[in-house]
Design a protein around this motif. Structure first.
Motif, PDB file in Angstrom:
ATOM      1  N   ASP A 351       0.846  -1.192   0.000  1.00  0.00           N
ATOM      2  CA  ASP A 351       0.000   0.000   0.000  1.00  0.00           C
ATOM      3  C   ASP A 351       0.884   1.244   0.000  1.00  0.00           C
ATOM      4  OD1 ASP A 351      -2.433   1.309   0.000  1.00  0.00           O
ATOM      5  OD2 ASP A 351      -2.532   1.436   2.191  1.00  0.00           O
ATOM      6  N   GLY A 352       0.578   2.178  -0.855  1.00  0.00           N
ATOM      7  CA  GLY A 352       1.412   3.361  -1.022  1.00  0.00           C
ATOM      8  C   GLY A 352       2.422   3.211  -2.140  1.00  0.00           C
ATOM      9  N   ILE A 353       2.665   1.947  -2.545  1.00  0.00           N
ATOM     10  CA  ILE A 353       3.559   1.688  -3.675  1.00  0.00           C
ATOM     11  C   ILE A 353       2.734   1.332  -4.906  1.00  0.00           C
ATOM     12  CG2 ILE A 353       5.415   0.218  -4.557  1.00  0.00           C
ATOM     13  CD1 ILE A 353       6.339  -0.144  -1.661  1.00  0.00           C
ATOM     14  N   LEU A 354       1.777   0.425  -4.685  1.00  0.00           N
ATOM     15  CA  LEU A 354       0.851   0.067  -5.754  1.00  0.00           C
ATOM     16  C   LEU A 354      -0.502   0.722  -5.494  1.00  0.00           C
ATOM     17  CD1 LEU A 354       1.509  -3.749  -6.322  1.00  0.00           C
ATOM     18  CD2 LEU A 354       2.331  -1.827  -7.693  1.00  0.00           C
ATOM     19  N   VAL A 361      -9.648  -4.379  -4.675  1.00  0.00           N
ATOM     20  CA  VAL A 361      -9.490  -4.261  -3.217  1.00  0.00           C
ATOM     21  C   VAL A 361     -10.536  -3.268  -2.722  1.00  0.00           C
ATOM     22  CG1 VAL A 361      -7.865  -3.832  -1.340  1.00  0.00           C
ATOM     23  CG2 VAL A 361      -7.018  -4.665  -3.542  1.00  0.00           C
ATOM     24  N   PRO A 362     -11.780  -3.733  -2.518  1.00  0.00           N
ATOM     25  CA  PRO A 362     -12.853  -2.809  -2.138  1.00  0.00           C
ATOM     26  C   PRO A 362     -12.737  -2.292  -0.715  1.00  0.00           C
ATOM     27  CG  PRO A 362     -13.663  -5.061  -2.166  1.00  0.00           C
ATOM     28  CD  PRO A 362     -12.275  -5.100  -2.721  1.00  0.00           C
ATOM     29  N   GLU A 363     -12.074  -3.043   0.158  1.00  0.00           N
ATOM     30  CA  GLU A 363     -11.894  -2.625   1.545  1.00  0.00           C
ATOM     31  C   GLU A 363     -10.413  -2.420   1.806  1.00  0.00           C
ATOM     32  OE1 GLU A 363     -13.741  -5.530   4.017  1.00  0.00           O
ATOM     33  OE2 GLU A 363     -15.731  -5.247   3.153  1.00  0.00           O
ATOM     34  N   ARG A 364     -10.112  -1.500   2.717  1.00  0.00           N
ATOM     35  CA  ARG A 364      -8.714  -1.172   3.015  1.00  0.00           C
ATOM     36  C   ARG A 364      -8.404  -1.465   4.483  1.00  0.00           C
ATOM     37  NH1 ARG A 364      -6.147   0.228  -2.012  1.00  0.00           N
ATOM     38  NH2 ARG A 364      -7.935   0.495  -3.388  1.00  0.00           N
TER      39      ARG A 364
END
Length: 515
Positions: A351-354, A361-364
């Protein structure tokens, strides 16, 4: 591949028959695992796929392996669509990814046809090497339902894992299928005889091992299975009701005087902040005269910093998946925070790179990882090491816990996401391997089941079933009396297979047919 003595042989002629054979493998493998548990089928399950690929080029073999691997995932992991927000395209991506491993296996074996490489040695060696890669592939690691897990009820062969880890069992299973395929397709019987002799010897040795008695100091543990629903977790009233149920079930075991009571993963919420709830559990532990090990969801706010200036620009809520050991004596042991998180379910990789698309990815989720193991005292000088959820799938992680001096491994899990399917049973199958590999008792506290106590030989000595049944189990565990070769040396067998594959690959020109 190497030639040898021949008898009558047979190979499929048409692509249609080859396709049918490659689809027979996922059918047999699905029957090998829970819910069906026909573990004996695993020993011949890969034979149809090998026959389908026999004599074919690399691309066709790769394609047949991909199809077989995809359908194997669909058969064994059919429960995956019970998970919230998991859609058909997620299943397609997961199936294609997991299908790559048998596809590469089939392709490599096809490529080796032009070399004098012993087929029945190459097939299990390459499979074990690929299995190791699948278990260590960073956020793509997925060591679920390995061939070794299919043997969770075959206790004699499981004892082999004290020397080799689960890789040794997988090796034997692939060896059996490869030897049978070679006998049918090439008419060679010598490999089949050799493989059968090795497998029988391992089974015989294992049968002798499980006749030994388990020595060591013993204590009693109680496991609570509360069946907390997802709806209850989402509202304050539901959390209050589920906590009352946990208390009531815990009172029921008080007369048995356990040395430890275990509640499952995320049984309570925010113990680090909710002083009142923590004190209630402390009072309960004091009443029953035993510590309580409980799973807890921990939510908190963390500062967000702008990287260049290291300046706080806001706050964001993050979460820990934790275990608390509450003694009732006013002594607070540090919580254990789950180390190995489930990708895309507990965190978003890279996360933050891609920039992952929302449809994928509907939820984080943002569960923070732990950074240290924990060890808690039990009666009679025993020590316990906690695991949470799918950490039991990773043999190296459990091995470290045992090497730190823990006598008993306690696994907290919550598989209610999967409903009344085979998933919880498949999950627990890996725990049987972990218990045998390290010759320790392993206690599973599952929210909706099956909660189990597994002894060092793989016997399930206590269990709550069926799934989604409230209840308790009370059973004895004992101190670790010996250390296995696997506990001391780790996954040497798998690494040996990898080194054999790499060394063999580098020396392939020497193995070319006719040289």
């Amino acid at each position: 591949m190497e030639s040898g003595q021949h008898i009558l042989s047979w190979t499929p002629r048409s692509l249609g028959l080859r396709t049918v054979l490659c689809l027979l493998t996922p059918f047999l493998l699905t029957l090998s695992f829970p819910d069906f548990n026909q573990f004996w089928l695993a020993w011949i399950a890969l034979t149809p796929l090998l026959l389908a690929c026999w004599g074919q080029g690399v691309l066709i073999a790769f394609g047949l392996g991909l199809l077989s691997g995809f359908m194997t995932m669909a058969g064994i992991c059919h429960w995956i669509f019970q998970v919230n927000a998991f859609r058909w395209y997620h299943g397609l991506i997961l199936g294609l990814y997991l299908g790559l491993y048998p596809a590469v296996w089939c392709g490599m074996l096809s490529f080796l046809r032009g070399y004098r490489v012993p087929f029945i040695l190459a097939a299990p060696t390459i499979w074990v090497a690929l299995d190791y890669l699948k278990a260590h592939a960073f956020f793509l690691a997925f060591p679920w339902a390995t061939l070794a897990h299919s043997q969770h009820a075959n206790l004699p062969v499981l004892q082999w894992s004290t020397l080799t880890g689960e890789a040794g069992i997988t090796f034997l299973i692939v060896l059996a299928s490869a030897a049978l395929a070679e006998m049918i397709a090439a008419g060679k019987w010598t490999g089949m005889v050799s493989a059968a002799a090795i497998i029988l010897l391992v089974h015989g040795w294992g049968a002798l091992q499980i006749t030994h008695s388990i020595q060591g100091k013993r204590v009693k543990v109680a496991v609570i299975q509360p069946c907390i629903s997802r709806e209850e977790r989402g509202v304050a009233q539901g959390r209050t009701e589920s906590f009352l149920r946990l208390k009531q079930l815990t009172y029921e075991v008080a007369d048995s005087q356990p040395a430890l009571v275990v509640w499952p993963e995320t049984a309570v919420r925010n113990l680090g902040k909710d002083v009142d709830r923590y004190e209630q559990i402390e009072t309960l532990a004091r009443f029953i005269g035993a510590p309580i090990l409980t799973g807890a969801s921990e939510f908190g706010k963390f500062p967000v910093r702008k990287s260049l200036e290291n300046r706080v620009t806001g706050v964001e809520q993050k979460q820990f998946n934790s275990a608390y050991f509450i003694t009732g004596e006013g002594k607070q042991a540090g919580p254990y925070h789950k180390w190995i998180r489930v990708p895309f379910a507990e965190y978003v990789p890279l996360d933050g790179i891609l920039d992952w698309p929302d449809w994928l990815v509907p939820e984080r989720p943002d569960v923070m990882p732990g950074n240290e193991y924990q060890q808690y005292p039990l009666g009679e000088g025993l020590r316990i090491g906690p695991l949470i959820c799918w950490e039991n799938l990773f043999a190296g992680h459990v091995r470290i816990l045992v090497n730190q001096g823990n006598d008993v491994i306690v696994q907290l899990t919550n598989d209610n996401w999967f409903g009344s399917t085979a998933a919880p049973w498949q999950h627990n199958a890996a725990s049987v391997l972990r218990a045998v590999e390290n010759r320790v008792f392993l206690v599973i506290a599952s929210n909706t089941g099956p909660s189990q106590i597994i002894d060092p030989f793989g016997y399930v000595t206590a269990e709550i079933s069926p799934l989604f049944k409230e209840g308790v189990i009370i059973g004895e565990v004992k101190a670790k009396s010996s250390e296995t070769f696997f506990t001391r040396r780790g996954e040497l067998f798998a690494l040996l297979c990898i080194s054999m594959m790499v060394t063999g690959g580098c020396s392939l020109p020497l193995w070319r047919t006719g040289v």
